[in-house]
Design a protein around this motif. Structure first.
Motif, PDB file in Angstrom:
ATOM      1  N   HIS A 168      68.896  99.925  61.947  1.00 31.79           N
ATOM      2  CA  HIS A 168      67.531  99.453  62.226  1.00 31.79           C
ATOM      3  C   HIS A 168      67.306  99.323  63.732  1.00 31.79           C
ATOM      4  O   HIS A 168      66.293  99.765  64.269  1.00 31.79           O
ATOM      5  N   ARG A 169      68.285  98.732  64.415  1.00 29.88           N
ATOM      6  CA  ARG A 169      68.171  98.593  65.872  1.00 29.88           C
ATOM      7  C   ARG A 169      68.056  99.949  66.544  1.00 29.88           C
ATOM      8  O   ARG A 169      67.311 100.116  67.511  1.00 29.88           O
ATOM      9  N   ALA A 170      68.821 100.904  66.027  1.00 29.74           N
ATOM     10  CA  ALA A 170      68.770 102.246  66.606  1.00 29.74           C
ATOM     11  C   ALA A 170      67.366 102.820  66.464  1.00 29.74           C
ATOM     12  O   ALA A 170      66.811 103.389  67.408  1.00 29.74           O
ATOM     13  N   ARG A 171      66.756 102.663  65.298  1.00 31.84           N
ATOM     14  CA  ARG A 171      65.411 103.217  65.079  1.00 31.84           C
ATOM     15  C   ARG A 171      64.384 102.506  65.952  1.00 31.84           C
ATOM     16  O   ARG A 171      63.475 103.144  66.490  1.00 31.84           O
ATOM     17  N   LEU A 172      64.549 101.186  66.096  1.00 27.89           N
ATOM     18  CA  LEU A 172      63.631 100.443  66.964  1.00 27.89           C
ATOM     19  C   LEU A 172      63.734 100.949  68.402  1.00 27.89           C
ATOM     20  O   LEU A 172      62.718 101.155  69.073  1.00 27.89           O
ATOM     21  N   ALA A 173      64.971 101.151  68.850  1.00 24.39           N
ATOM     22  CA  ALA A 173      65.183 101.596  70.229  1.00 24.39           C
ATOM     23  C   ALA A 173      64.597 102.989  70.441  1.00 24.39           C
ATOM     24  O   ALA A 173      63.934 103.254  71.448  1.00 24.39           O
ATOM     25  N   LEU A 174      64.826 103.857  69.473  1.00 21.83           N
ATOM     26  CA  LEU A 174      64.329 105.222  69.571  1.00 21.83           C
ATOM     27  C   LEU A 174      62.799 105.244  69.549  1.00 21.83           C
ATOM     28  O   LEU A 174      62.149 105.981  70.289  1.00 21.83           O
ATOM     29  N   ARG A 175      62.235 104.424  68.684  1.00 20.78           N
ATOM     30  CA  ARG A 175      60.766 104.342  68.603  1.00 20.78           C
ATOM     31  C   ARG A 175      60.179 103.901  69.937  1.00 20.78           C
ATOM     32  O   ARG A 175      59.206 104.481  70.420  1.00 20.78           O
ATOM     33  N   GLU A 176      60.763 102.879  70.527  1.00 21.57           N
ATOM     34  CA  GLU A 176      60.297 102.388  71.818  1.00 21.57           C
ATOM     35  C   GLU A 176      60.359 103.483  72.870  1.00 21.57           C
ATOM     36  O   GLU A 176      59.421 103.693  73.639  1.00 21.57           O
ATOM     37  N   CYS A 177      61.492 104.170  72.893  1.00 24.26           N
ATOM     38  CA  CYS A 177      61.718 105.187  73.914  1.00 24.26           C
ATOM     39  C   CYS A 177      60.722 106.338  73.760  1.00 24.26           C
ATOM     40  O   CYS A 177      60.138 106.798  74.743  1.00 24.26           O
ATOM     41  N   LEU A 178      60.492 106.792  72.531  1.00 28.32           N
ATOM     42  CA  LEU A 178      59.525 107.875  72.310  1.00 28.32           C
ATOM     43  C   LEU A 178      58.111 107.412  72.622  1.00 28.32           C
ATOM     44  O   LEU A 178      57.305 108.140  73.193  1.00 28.32           O
TER      45      LEU A 178
END
Lengths: 187, 58
Positions: A168-178
């Motif tokens: 979940h943290r990975a997806r949150l981080a990726l979403r933020e970055c994109l």
């Protein structure tokens, strides 16, 4: 004449190296994994059936080699230290104390079209590289190598719950970055 | 009542484990009322799609 000859293998080499780098995040380790893959491919060339493409078959071998390397590294304690990752920092920054979004996700404009854009894929790879190591590793196992959550938990020797949290943290981080670097919702 | 933080967790977990009916209902209720989470839901789906397409883009 077998389809698995050294020339045919070399054509796939650079692809395999890029694949391995994404998961291992270390060019030297990636080279080693690919080298071992090519050697294994030659040794086992009689097992290659032309039902699948050569590349698919090679990636199958490479996945095993990558997991072997991750296992070996997990046994070396000095490399297993989570590089100062503050586990909850991101989640705390994204949500207010009452559980609402600190700033709610905005609409992404024409995301499907992005996938046609070469530059988008560069941004996506950069965002992957910027993720904390543990998050990136679990995320890539899940989405890139398409492993099951159970397999990932076993591989990383963590509980199922912890596995979900990390993904979940990975997806949150990726979403933020994109969001920031591609969809231009800078705040 | 589910808040955004827990709704986001459940949305993410729906990609990693089977979600119970009860959880699904709770998410649906929340999503009806929350535009931010609806955007997040779409973006998660997009991220899954992109990550699984990546091996073909190398």
């Amino acid at each position: 004449m077998s389809a698995v000859d050294p020339d045919a293998l070399q054509q796939h080499r650079s692809y395999l190296v890029r694949y391995a780098i994404l998961q291992l995040r270390d060019p030297h380790l990636a080279e080693d994994a690919v080298q071992e893959t090519l050697v294994a491919a030659i040794e086992n060339r009689s097992k290659f059936t032309e039902q699948s493409s050569l590349r698919t078959w090679l990636v199958g071998i490479l996945k095993h080699k990558i997991l072997d390397m991750l296992r070996k590294r997990a046994r070396e304690p000095q490399l297993n230290v989570a590089e100062g990752e503050d586990e909850n920092e991101l989640v705390d920054a994204l949500f207010k104390e009452n559980g609402r979004w600190a700033s709610p996700p905005q609409t992404w404009n024409e995301p499907e079209q992005s996938m046609e854009n070469t530059h988008f894929w560069e941004v996506f790879e950069q965002c992957n590289r910027r993720m904390p190591l543990n998050s990136a590793r679990a995320f890539m196992m899940r989405e890139f190598m398409e492993m099951s959550t159970d397999e990932i938990c076993q591989e990383l020797a963590i509980s199922t719950t912890n596995c979900w949290v990390i993904l979940h943290r990975a997806r949150l981080a990726l979403r933020e970055c994109l969001d920031l670097n591609w969809f231009g919702n800078a705040r | 009542m589910l808040d955004c933080k827990h709704n986001a967790e459940l949305l993410s977990q729906s990609y990693d484990r089977p979600i119970t009916l009860r959880e699904r209902m709770a998410m649906r209720m929340h999503l009806m009322m929350c535009k931010g989470c609806r955007n997040f839901e779409k973006q998660l789906a997009f991220i899954r799609k992109v990550a699984r397409e990546l091996p073909r883009k190398l």
